[in-house]
Motif scaffolding. Structure first.
Motif, PDB file in Angstrom:
ATOM      1  N   SER A 253       0.485  -1.285   0.083  1.00  0.00           N
ATOM      2  CA  SER A 253      -0.145  -0.517  -0.131  1.00  0.00           C
ATOM      3  C   SER A 253       0.829   1.122  -0.034  1.00  0.00           C
ATOM      4  O   SER A 253       0.276   2.492   0.132  1.00  0.00           O
ATOM      5  CB  SER A 253      -0.836   0.147   1.356  1.00  0.00           C
ATOM      6  N   VAL A 254       1.834   0.948   0.669  1.00  0.00           N
ATOM      7  CA  VAL A 254       3.084   2.312   0.009  1.00  0.00           C
ATOM      8  C   VAL A 254       3.810   2.156  -0.496  1.00  0.00           C
ATOM      9  O   VAL A 254       4.479   1.631  -1.983  1.00  0.00           O
ATOM     10  CB  VAL A 254       3.698   2.296   1.203  1.00  0.00           C
ATOM     11  N   GLU A 255       4.347   3.617  -1.499  1.00  0.00           N
ATOM     12  CA  GLU A 255       5.750   3.860  -2.530  1.00  0.00           C
ATOM     13  C   GLU A 255       6.463   4.209  -2.088  1.00  0.00           C
ATOM     14  O   GLU A 255       6.831   5.118  -1.523  1.00  0.00           O
ATOM     15  CB  GLU A 255       4.903   4.467  -3.627  1.00  0.00           C
ATOM     16  N   ILE A 256       8.066   3.800  -2.329  1.00  0.00           N
ATOM     17  CA  ILE A 256       9.503   3.839  -1.870  1.00  0.00           C
ATOM     18  C   ILE A 256      10.181   4.805  -3.193  1.00  0.00           C
ATOM     19  O   ILE A 256       9.872   4.072  -4.283  1.00  0.00           O
ATOM     20  CB  ILE A 256       9.749   2.846  -1.836  1.00  0.00           C
ATOM     21  N   THR A 257       9.868   5.931  -3.827  1.00  0.00           N
ATOM     22  CA  THR A 257      11.061   6.757  -3.943  1.00  0.00           C
ATOM     23  C   THR A 257      12.105   7.112  -3.958  1.00  0.00           C
ATOM     24  O   THR A 257      12.602   7.846  -2.532  1.00  0.00           O
ATOM     25  CB  THR A 257       9.978   7.769  -3.893  1.00  0.00           C
ATOM     26  N   ASP A 258      13.007   7.160  -4.765  1.00  0.00           N
ATOM     27  CA  ASP A 258      13.978   7.929  -4.393  1.00  0.00           C
ATOM     28  C   ASP A 258      14.079   9.220  -4.407  1.00  0.00           C
ATOM     29  O   ASP A 258      13.877   9.547  -4.816  1.00  0.00           O
ATOM     30  CB  ASP A 258      15.699   6.988  -4.934  1.00  0.00           C
TER      31      ASP A 258
END
Length: 294
Positions: A253-258
């Motif tokens: 449910s979460v997205e990880i963005t650099d």
């Protein structure tokens, strides 16, 4: 010249400090209250300082008492280590047998995502070792304070310019973890969301990086720990900036963005006392930590 305190006297002091009272310490030690009181008075006389404030609600360590208790715990631990290593020594070419408790203090994400595989390898090699892990918030004195106070043999700590290894301890960096932007998966404009944070996280940011991010607002909500932050982000409540260890096993449910090459980082390492750094069990643990981090 200060008279030496015997191990028995140190154990009495530690028991009074732990139980916060003479009567409770007497029960724990199987002694009479008068014997505990007599021992503490003798220790105070030898050290030349009042170690406990006596009152109706029990005994509270003074500043001198807190210092004495830290040293007492560390001395008693070294005596235990000495006994364990002597018992485990073998003649000839046989290796040393490591046995007994190994006390570790770690902040939450390190305890959840770094230590399990390390301790699995360690106990596979040394099945008679018994790791004892305490999760400690990495604020204030943090895990290093647990080591200084004699409650842990080794602490997994954040190490950096704002939180260097205390001069009384030794340590080393195990890994550098970068920070990433975490937001609800599929959100069209995650940087417009409220910021969710937690106390342990804030201390590791570089102030220069944080101040230079105009898109980052002040935190709207401060959660108890990184798990609560992830939960809030996953339900769509806000965004967060979090270190890599906290993101291991993050839900879909979460997205990880650099955050790019200028992202903030923090150093995760270990701290221990100079004496325990030479002990077989702590050396074995450090080897496994370095292998896992490498």
């Amino acid at each position: 010249m200060t008279e030496d305190l015997a191990p028995r006297e140190l154990r009495v002091l530690v028991a009074v400090g732990r139980e916060r009272g003479f009567s409770a310490a007497a029960v724990a030690l199987g002694m009479t209250q008068s014997a505990v009181s007599h021992s503490v008075r003798g220790s105070e006389r030898k050290l030349g300082a009042v170690l406990f404030e006596r009152g109706r609600n029990g005994a509270t360590a003074t500043a001198a008492g807190e210092r004495a208790l830290a040293h007492a715990r560390r001395v008693l631990r070294l005596l235990d280590v000495m006994a364990a290593e002597v018992r485990g020594a073998r003649s000839g070419a046989e290796p040393d047998v490591l046995a007994g408790p190994l006390r570790i203090a770690a902040f939450r994400s390190a305890a959840l995502h770094l230590l399990p595989r390390v301790l699995g390898q360690l106990t596979a090699r040394h099945p008679e070792l018994v790791p004892e892990v305490r999760i400690v918030r990495e604020v204030g004195r943090g895990t290093a304070g647990e080591v200084l106070d004699g409650r842990a043999d080794l602490g997994i700590a954040t190490i950096g310019t704002s939180s260097p290894v205390p001069p009384e301890l030794v340590g080393g960096v195990l890994l550098e973890e970068g920070y990433a932007l975490v937001h609800p998966a599929g959100h069209p404009a995650p940087r417009t969301l409220p910021l969710v944070d937690w106390t342990e996280n804030c201390t590791s940011y570089t102030r220069e990086w944080w101040a230079g991010q105009e898109w980052l607002p002040p935190a709207t909500v401060e959660a108890e720990d990184d798990g609560a932050v992830l939960s809030m982000v996953g339900t769509g409540y806000g965004m967060a900036v979090m270190p890599e260890l906290s993101l291991v096993g993050a839900p879909p449910s979460v997205e990880i963005t650099d955050l790019g090459p200028e992202r903030p980082t923090r150093s995760v390492g270990y701290v221990t006392t100079p004496e325990l750094a030479a002990s077989l069990a702590v050396r074995a643990l450090i080897r496994e930590l370095r292998a896992a981090a490498g």
